[in-house]
Enzyme design. Structure first.
Site, mmCIF file in Angstrom:
data_model
loop_
_atom_site.group_PDB
_atom_site.id
_atom_site.type_symbol
_atom_site.label_atom_id
_atom_site.label_comp_id
_atom_site.label_asym_id
_atom_site.label_seq_id
_atom_site.Cartn_x
_atom_site.Cartn_y
_atom_site.Cartn_z
ATOM 1 N N ASP A 24 36.061 52.494 35.870
ATOM 2 C CA ASP A 24 35.911 51.741 34.615
ATOM 3 C C ASP A 24 36.839 52.246 33.516
ATOM 4 O O ASP A 24 37.152 53.433 33.451
ATOM 5 C CB ASP A 24 34.451 51.849 34.147
ATOM 6 C CG ASP A 24 34.140 50.850 33.047
ATOM 7 O OD1 ASP A 24 34.803 49.794 32.992
ATOM 8 O OD2 ASP A 24 33.245 51.123 32.233
ATOM 9 N N ASN A 72 31.292 40.687 37.302
ATOM 10 C CA ASN A 72 32.641 40.575 36.738
ATOM 11 C C ASN A 72 33.190 39.143 36.728
ATOM 12 O O ASN A 72 34.197 38.862 36.060
ATOM 13 C CB ASN A 72 33.624 41.517 37.462
ATOM 14 C CG ASN A 72 33.422 42.982 37.116
ATOM 15 O OD1 ASN A 72 33.623 43.866 37.938
ATOM 16 N ND2 ASN A 72 33.030 43.259 35.876
HETATM 17 C C1 IPE Z 1 31.609 48.159 36.425
HETATM 18 O O1 IPE Z 1 32.338 48.122 35.250
HETATM 19 C C2 IPE Z 1 32.298 47.379 37.502
HETATM 20 C C3 IPE Z 1 33.547 47.933 37.995
HETATM 21 C C4 IPE Z 1 34.129 49.013 37.587
HETATM 22 C C5 IPE Z 1 34.161 47.191 39.071
HETATM 23 P P1 IPE Z 1 32.059 47.008 34.134
HETATM 24 O O2 IPE Z 1 33.060 47.220 33.075
HETATM 25 O O3 IPE Z 1 32.012 45.674 34.749
HETATM 26 O O4 IPE Z 1 30.599 47.391 33.649
HETATM 27 P P2 IPE Z 1 29.882 47.100 32.270
HETATM 28 O O5 IPE Z 1 30.222 45.685 31.887
HETATM 29 O O6 IPE Z 1 30.400 48.077 31.279
HETATM 30 O O7 IPE Z 1 28.442 47.313 32.562
HETATM 31 C C1 IPE Z 2 37.125 48.276 35.259
HETATM 32 O O1 IPE Z 2 37.738 48.318 34.018
HETATM 33 C C2 IPE Z 2 37.769 47.307 36.199
HETATM 34 C C3 IPE Z 2 36.915 46.159 36.547
HETATM 35 C C4 IPE Z 2 35.713 45.964 36.125
HETATM 36 C C5 IPE Z 2 37.500 45.175 37.456
HETATM 37 P P1 IPE Z 2 37.329 47.318 32.873
HETATM 38 O O2 IPE Z 2 38.123 46.080 33.008
HETATM 39 O O3 IPE Z 2 35.859 47.114 32.852
HETATM 40 O O4 IPE Z 2 37.781 48.118 31.596
HETATM 41 P P2 IPE Z 2 37.020 48.218 30.217
HETATM 42 O O5 IPE Z 2 35.646 48.726 30.504
HETATM 43 O O6 IPE Z 2 37.011 46.843 29.638
HETATM 44 O O7 IPE Z 2 37.834 49.173 29.428
HETATM 45 MG MG MG Z 3 34.339 48.099 31.917
#
Ligand code: IPE
Ligand code: IPE
Ligand code: MG
Length: 245
Positions: A24, A72
């Site tokens: 993340d 997602n």
């Molecule tokens: C969790 O991260 C999913 C992945 C890293 C694939 P998210 O960014 O989707 O999680 P939330 O929205 O902060 O809970």
């Molecule tokens: C994780 O990084 C990747 C996926 C969930 C696919 P994020 O896209 O959630 O990155 P932040 O949390 O917005 O910084």
């Molecule tokens: Mg994220």
């Protein structure tokens, strides 16, 4: 847990058998640099490559990574498409370089919602890498912990309806066999970079007794040093499993 003494590993520290990572922070990494979120996902994919190689070099047996969650899909079509394209390219390269890297690949999640091309690449990657015995990488792709548990419950119910088993036969061990992770030991350590303090539906069943390690470091910046820090923290934990030590 096994002891590994590898030249490039800082100390004779025990390495967990299975580490799971919520990758993340890609979006914020990009935003900080005035770049589109997609740029963060690109660098995040490279961070994964580095961590997977490092994990292999220190003798880790299983590495599970949260790649795309069932939640997602709520993101913009533009971002989802960019992530899917990136994944397609990544898997193509992974298949091309498979003989060099010798990593076994598995996919946890409902792949049926992904593009036919991505599904085909995942199938090839899993099928052709079965022969490698070193490290196994589990890509959690269109994965959700609750969805996985519901799917397992449905399968068990179906087997009962078919007369193959009865509800009284169900045990925790048997239920585990209905999970995507059947046959894979539970992760001892779950790492979440990116600063959020939640599981976000990741490996809910499997992480019942995992040690959690949270860090503000964003995933694209998460390198071998960060992984070592997480393992060191894990080694400092007192795992009691409800008992007294
Ligand atoms: C969790 O991260 C999913 C992945 C890293 C694939 P998210 O960014 O989707 O999680 P939330 O929205 O902060 O809970
Ligand atoms: C994780 O990084 C990747 C996926 C969930 C696919 P994020 O896209 O959630 O990155 P932040 O949390 O917005 O910084
Ligand atoms: Mg994220």
């Amino acid at each position: 847990m096994s002891l590994f003494k590898k030249k490039n590993y800082a100390a004779d520290r025990p390495v967990p058998t299975h580490i799971a990572i919520v990758m993340d922070g890609n979006g914020r990494w990009a935003k900080k640099r005035g770049l589109p979120r997609t740029a963060g996902h690109k660098v995040g994919a490279e961070a994964f490559r580095t961590i997977a190689n490092y994990a292999k070099s220190i003798g880790l047996k299983y590495l599970s990574v949260y790649t795309f969650s069932t939640e997602n899909w709520k993101r913009s079509e533009e971002e989802v498409n960019a992530i899917m394209e990136l994944l397609e390219r990544y898997l193509r390269e992974l298949i091309r370089d498979m003989d060099k890297n010798r990593v076994r690949f598995c996919f946890f999640g409902d792949l049926s919602r992904l593009s036919p091309q991505l599904q085909e690449e995942a199938r090839i990657a899993a099928e052709e890498s079965k022969k490698y015995a070193g490290v196994q990488v589990n890509f959690c792709l269109n994965y959700g912990g609750r969805a996985e548990i519901v799917r397992a419950a449905k399968q068990f119910a179906r087997d009962c309806a078919d007369g193959k088993c009865s509800p009284d036969d169900l045990t925790e061990e048997r239920f585990s066999d209905f999970m995507y992770s059947a046959g894979v030991p539970d992760p001892e350590l779950v790492i979440r970079p990116g600063g959020e303090l939640r599981t976000s539906n990741f490996l809910l069943w499997q992480s019942a007794y995992a040690e959690y390690y949270f860090t503000d470091v964003l995933w694209p910046d998460f390198g071998p040093k960060e992984l070592e820090k997480a393992i060191a923290a894990y080694n400092g934990r007192n795992r009691r499993f409800g008992g007294v030590k």
